[in-house]
Design a protein around this motif. Structure first.
Motif, short mmCIF file in Angstrom:
data_model
loop_
_atom_site.label_atom_id
_atom_site.label_comp_id
_atom_site.label_asym_id
_atom_site.label_seq_id
_atom_site.Cartn_x
_atom_site.Cartn_y
_atom_site.Cartn_z
N GLY A 92 0.80 -1.21 0.00
CA GLY A 92 0.00 0.00 0.00
C GLY A 92 0.84 1.27 0.00
O GLY A 92 2.08 1.23 0.04
N THR A 93 0.18 2.39 0.02
CA THR A 93 0.83 3.70 -0.07
C THR A 93 1.08 4.29 1.32
O THR A 93 0.45 3.90 2.30
N LYS A 94 2.03 5.20 1.39
CA LYS A 94 2.35 5.99 2.59
C LYS A 94 2.75 5.12 3.78
O LYS A 94 2.49 5.48 4.93
N LEU A 95 3.40 4.00 3.50
CA LEU A 95 3.82 3.13 4.61
C LEU A 95 5.08 3.70 5.27
O LEU A 95 6.07 4.00 4.60
N GLN A 96 5.04 3.83 6.57
CA GLN A 96 6.21 4.19 7.38
C GLN A 96 6.41 3.07 8.39
O GLN A 96 5.59 2.86 9.27
#
Length: 640
Positions: free
Chosen positions: A379-383
């Motif tokens: 997925g997106t914006k994974l930290q």
């Protein structure tokens, strides 16, 4: 007479008092769990019992003729030897001689080497003179009992198998008292379950240190706690101990508050003006001096580790998605045909034996390992905050401070700048430890340091690969609370059954043949959903065996149409389950009573045995009900 007795035993390292006038006894057959914070001196106390250390003051008395054995925490000193040699080394008088004889016999071959034959004959005579044949047979018996191959190379075994060999080495001398220091560390769930049953059935006395709450609950008949130099004994089970300990700490805090209040009042009185000083009561002055000394000597309870993950921006809704993903090594699949979806906020436990591929699954999801076939979408914006079980993120040559702050004096925590010394104090690192190299830290200290480093980084995905090893129970429970309160997504690899039950909402389980199956809930939920374990299935009725239990999640087999007898069974099962649950709850309540373990040992054994039987019967009843209920609904929906 007690098997072991401590009378006013004291021990200090430098200015740090580990034990202060400790009184302690162990009776034959007891199963005692020793709890305490990391650094309190639990391993030191075991060394005092085994004779590796001597006390500064007081006496330690072991019953005449009693034998003590200790399960080594590490295997470093024995790597490279055959399993037989390692186990035989538990017989200090003749163990080495037995090992030499076995090796000489194995290398003699057809006997044409006269020199080797003469050496074998010499060893044989020495063994006969020292009762070595009986001891040699004892080694063979222990190897057979623990299902170990004496010819295997110790260094080539898995961690769980090595632990079993070290246990065999401790048992071969037939100890009256067995000491276990963190015995479940680095074991998978299957090995822990085996050790659990062994510990419960061990005929001698057992003193063990463990942070595994499920293990403690199953094995311990008494809890002892080492806290600020004092050893307290709790004649109860673990959960009752926790409740009573909390109440004790509350009383202690109130008494300390009252003492501090009285001290402040007396300090204010003694600082009054000259008139008051001239007329002051000398007895009151002496009482004030006594209060000051008492306050100085009072050892405050050590602070808890302060844990909090730095907030990050919200990730996309879909965190991971796989479609028929397969990955393997040397042509052998480790994970085959995996299709799953992990959404934002999911808390996923990963369960399986050592070597099954749990870390491989994490690497596959994180993109560190490409699939051999199929697709993996992230997925997106994974930290990501990643706790690695091998501690590879820690450089052993760097200092504690640099490991967290990367050479800086300050770190940013939750939007605020903090000096790294103050931040590390939250993780129980005193100022004098900040310049120590990582290589000098204990296992528990390295875990705390890795957690400190981890939590300085903003994260919405927390990946924890065996985070509970070497943590004391208090830090473990704090970590559990932090994980439970975390707003993001969690991937958790753990063999700690209680931790899994308290944290995760679904589980990915390695079930053999590269198959990974998803279940709702934690470890206990998986046990219930998978149906009876093999041992329980063997005890089931033939009708249950022929019909089977509920199909596993994702299975496609259709249950057959129910007979009249099975329909009647389905109607009666809810009442049976309710009766079993009631009996189980009543028995659990009885065993948690403070007086339970004061009764006859046979009565205790019968009650605990019935507790096990009830759990197995309830598991079977649930599995049977799920199967029959699914079959009933499938039959109702099928066309006539």
């Amino acid at each position: 007479m007690s098997l072991l007795r401590f009378d006013k035993v004291s021990l200090a390292f430098g200015h740090h008092d580990l034990l202060t006038a400790v009184d302690f006894t162990i009776d034959a057959g007891e199963k005692v769990c020793l709890l305490g914070r990391n650094g309190e001196g639990k391993s030191t106390l075991l060394k005092l019992i085994s004779g590796e250390l001597a006390p500064d003051d007081g006496t330690i008395r072991l019953r005449s003729g009693a034998r003590v054995a200790c399960l080594a925490q590490t295997a470093d000193a024995v790597s490279g030897n055959r399993v037989f040699d390692v186990v035989a080394s538990g017989l200090p008088e003749t163990g080495a001689l037995i090992g030499e004889y076995q090796e000489a016999a194995a290398t003699l071959g057809d006997g044409s080497d006269t020199r080797a034959a003469a050496e074998l004959e010499r060893l044989q005579h020495e063994l006969e003179a020292g009762d070595g044949w009986r001891l040699n047979q004892r080694v063979g018996t222990v190897l057979s009992r623990l299902a170990l191959d004496g010819t295997a190379q110790f260094a080539a075994l898995s961690g769980g198998q090595q632990r079993r060999v070290l246990l065999a080495r401790a048992l071969v001398c037939e100890p009256d008292l067995l000491l276990l220091d963190e015995p479940t560390n680095h074991l998978d769930i299957e090995a822990i379950a085996w050790l659990e049953e062994f510990a419960r059935e061990f005929a001698g006395a057992l003193l063990f240190v463990s942070h595994d709450r499920a293990f403690v609950r199953r094995v311990a008949t008494r809890i002892c706690e080492l806290d600020r130099g004092k050893l307290s004994s709790w004649e109860t089970d673990y959960d009752t101990y926790k409740k009573r300990k909390l109440a004790q700490l509350e009383v202690e805090a109130r008494e300390a508050h009252q003492a501090d209040k009285l001290l402040a009042q007396e300090e204010a009185w003694v600082r009054q003006g000259i008139k008051a000083r001239r007329t002051r009561n000398e007895g009151r002055v002496r009482a004030l001096e006594a209060l000051r000394e008492k306050r100085r000597q009072r050892r405050e309870q050590r602070a808890n580790v302060s844990l909090r993950v730095e907030d990050a921006e919200v990730s996309g809704r879909v965190v991971f998605e796989t479609e028929h993903a397969t990955v393997g090594f040397d042509g052998k699949p480790v994970i085959a045909d995996l299709s799953l979806r992990i959404l934002r906020g999911d808390r996923v436990g990963i369960i399986g034996p050592n070597g099954a591929g749990k870390s491989t699954l994490i690497r596959l999801l994180l993109g560190e390992l490409p699939p051999d076939s199929g697709r993996v979408h992230r997925g997106t914006k994974l930290q990501i905050a990643y706790f690695d079980q091998r501690r590879e993120q820690l450089d052993p040559e760097r200092t504690v401070m640099d490991s967290v702050a990367d050479g800086n004096q300050r770190v940013r925590i939750n939007g605020s700048d903090r000096h790294v010394a103050g931040y590390l104090r939250d993780f129980l690192f005193p100022p004098q430890r900040l310049q120590s190299p990582v290589s000098s830290l204990s296992g528990g200290e390295r875990n705390r340091l890795l957690l400190a480093r981890l939590f300085t980084r903003p994260a919405n995905l927390l990946v924890l690969d065996e985070p509970t090893n070497d943590l004391d129970v208090e830090t473990l429970e704090l970590l559990e609370e932090l994980v439970a309160d975390f707003d993001g997504t969690i991937l958790l690899v753990s063999h700690d059954r209680a931790f899994l039950d308290n944290v995760v909402t679904s589980s990915l389980v390695f079930e053999g043949n590269a198959t990974v199956t998803e279940y709702v809930g934690g470890y206990s939920d998986w046990l219930r959903q998978r149906g009876p374990a093999p041992a329980a299935r063997a005890r089931a009725k033939p009708a249950a065996e022929s019909r089977g239990a509920a199909p596993r999640a994702g299975g496609t087999a259709k249950p057959p149409k129910l007979s009249y007898k099975e329909n009647r069974e389905l109607e009666m099962l809810p009442a049976r389950i309710e009766a079993l649950e009631t009996e189980l709850a009543n028995l659990q309540q009885a065993t948690s009573d403070a007086d339970f373990y004061k009764q006859d040992k046979d009565a205790i054994k019968i009650a605990l045995g019935r507790l096990e039987e009830l759990a197995a019967e309830l598991e079977l009843a649930y599995a049977r009900w799920e199967y029959l209920d699914a079959a009933h609904h499938a039959s109702a929906k099928s066309p006539r």
